[in-house]
Write an enzyme that holds these catalytic residues in place. Structure first.
Site, PDB file in Angstrom:
ATOM      1  N   ASP A   1     -17.252 -11.133  -2.779  1.00  0.00           N
ATOM      2  CA  ASP A   1     -18.029 -10.176  -3.580  1.00  0.00           C
ATOM      3  C   ASP A   1     -17.410  -9.946  -4.959  1.00  0.00           C
ATOM      4  O   ASP A   1     -18.125  -9.733  -5.937  1.00  0.00           O
ATOM      5  CB  ASP A   1     -18.143  -8.839  -2.840  1.00  0.00           C
TER       6      ASP A   1
ATOM      7  N   GLU B   1      -9.664 -14.225  -3.291  1.00  0.00           N
ATOM      8  CA  GLU B   1     -10.440 -13.605  -2.215  1.00  0.00           C
ATOM      9  C   GLU B   1     -10.660 -14.593  -1.075  1.00  0.00           C
ATOM     10  O   GLU B   1     -10.672 -15.812  -1.302  1.00  0.00           O
ATOM     11  CB  GLU B   1     -11.848 -13.280  -2.725  1.00  0.00           C
TER      12      GLU B   1
ATOM     13  N   SER C   1      -8.191   1.738   9.283  1.00  0.00           N
ATOM     14  CA  SER C   1      -7.403   1.435  10.467  1.00  0.00           C
ATOM     15  C   SER C   1      -6.295   0.479  10.082  1.00  0.00           C
ATOM     16  O   SER C   1      -5.521   0.045  10.914  1.00  0.00           O
ATOM     17  CB  SER C   1      -8.277   0.844  11.563  1.00  0.00           C
TER      18      SER C   1
ATOM     19  N   SER D   1       1.275  -9.811  -0.258  1.00  0.00           N
ATOM     20  CA  SER D   1       0.899  -8.397  -0.191  1.00  0.00           C
ATOM     21  C   SER D   1       1.352  -7.660   1.065  1.00  0.00           C
ATOM     22  O   SER D   1       1.528  -6.442   1.031  1.00  0.00           O
ATOM     23  CB  SER D   1      -0.615  -8.261  -0.346  1.00  0.00           C
TER      24      SER D   1
ATOM     25  N   LYS E   1       0.809  -1.225   0.000  1.00  0.00           N
ATOM     26  CA  LYS E   1       0.000   0.000   0.000  1.00  0.00           C
ATOM     27  C   LYS E   1       0.840   1.272   0.000  1.00  0.00           C
ATOM     28  O   LYS E   1       0.369   2.327  -0.391  1.00  0.00           O
ATOM     29  CB  LYS E   1      -0.958   0.012   1.193  1.00  0.00           C
TER      30      LYS E   1
ATOM     31  N   GLY F   1     -15.792 -13.614   1.889  1.00  0.00           N
ATOM     32  CA  GLY F   1     -16.011 -12.284   1.302  1.00  0.00           C
ATOM     33  C   GLY F   1     -15.772 -12.315  -0.192  1.00  0.00           C
ATOM     34  O   GLY F   1     -14.894 -11.637  -0.701  1.00  0.00           O
TER      35      GLY F   1
END
Ligand SMILES: *Cc1c(COP(=O)(O)O)cnc(C)c1O
Length: 322
Positions: free
Chosen positions: A213, A207, A81, A307, A56, A211
């Protein structure tokens, strides 16, 4: 609805120029045991060794580097957070920009401390009675700060794409690339790099099963929203893809698969025991698809993006001992 302007591989190249000398060029590691388990040649791009412990930093740094002088003076703002908060705090400090991070009152103390340690100013809210977007709007109105979201932003996506760019530059073309999937910033950016540098490479998003989606969205052809999922992969516990990330995923990603939390724990143990690496549960998603044979890759050259490596040590120890 008007079509949003999607980032391109050129934007990834520009981002990599901005990141040069500021982000780590993380190592690509291999393991004979991993190769034997997968029956393939597996290359792990280790973003757990990135600054602040996750990829990130790339997207956050790139987005802040793109601000105008006026925007820089007014500061940046985000709500998170997790790793995005730390990324924005560190990337802002390095570029002399004030960052405000909106965090729930009950965010883990370690995450608050890490974000404050990087120089971020924290504003807390009560998750049960207050709306973080209202708070963001109020701060924006007062300060003129620029909001930098965690994934649905062209400069964030372009920055995240630089990890896969480095991987292809280092190891050449690949048959498969596996990338974890939350809101899709890392996956869509990685897919831009794969399409440009290794056009026959099949890109898979991975995923948490609870979750899925993204998988549902790809099947249905529209963004599907779910309730906040319960999973160990907290970095991928997003409820929906973005308006920029979804069309890029539709265009460049072969498929989205899911893994169970138990599989994440097995992979986490594998990294600790065999490769001497601390990887957070979310960081184990992509590797799990390969090491647990979710997608058969026998005989292939396979890229896997790890990651991140930010874990709470007590829960990490508990999971390793389980
Ligand atoms: C944010 C994050 C993800 C998910 O990334 P998206 O760009 O939201 O898909 C995965 N792993 C880690 C460690 C993260 O911090």
């Amino acid at each position: 609805m008007q079509q949003p302007e999607l980032p391109s591989y050129d934007d990834v190249v520009r981002a990599s120029e901005r990141l040069a000398g500021n982000a780590h060029r993380t190592p690509v590691l291999t393991s004979a045991t991993a190769n034997a388990v997968a029956g393939a040649q597996v290359f792990f791009k280790c973003e757990n060794f990135q600054r602040m412990g996750a990829f990130k930093f790339r997207g956050g740094y790139n987005a802040i580097a793109r601000l105008t002088p006026g925007q820089r003076a007014a500061g940046v703002l985000t709500f998170s957070s997790g790793n995005h908060a730390q990324a924005i705090a560190l990337a802002s400090r390095l570029q002399g920009v004030q960052a405000t991070i909106i965090m729930p009152l009950d965010a883990p103390a370690a995450k608050r401390a890490a974000t404050e340690g990087y120089g971020g100013k924290i504003v807390t809210y009560d998750r049960y009675t207050e709306d973080r977007e209202d708070i963001a709007r109020r701060i924006q109105a007062e300060t003129g700060a620029t909001l930098i979201p965690p994934y649905d932003h062209a400069d964030v996506i372009a920055g995240q794409g630089t990890a896969a760019k480095e991987l292809f530059e280092e190891v050449g073309e690949l048959d498969y690339l596996f990338v974890c999937l939350g809101g899709g910033g890392l996956l869509s950016g990685s897919a831009l790099s794969a399409y440009a540098l290794s056009p026959r490479c099949l890109v898979y998003g991975v995923e948490p099963e609870a979750g899925n989606d993204g998988q549902q969205s790809l099947r249905k052809g529209e963004i599907v929203r779910i309730q906040a999922p319960k999973t160990l992969a907290d970095g991928a516990a997003t409820t929906h893809l973005g308006h920029l990330t979804f069309p890029l995923i539709q265009k460049y990603v072969r498929d989205i698969v899911t893994v169970k939390d138990e599989q994440l724990v097995s992979t986490m143990k594998f990294f600790a025991e065999r490769m001497k690496m601390v990887v957070e549960p979310t960081g184990c998603l992509a590797a799990s698809a390969v090491l647990q044979n979710v997608v058969p890759v026998r005989g292939a050259r396979v890229g896997v993006i790890i990651s991140g490596g930010n874990v709470d040590l007590a829960s990490y120890a508990r999971l390793l001992a389980s």
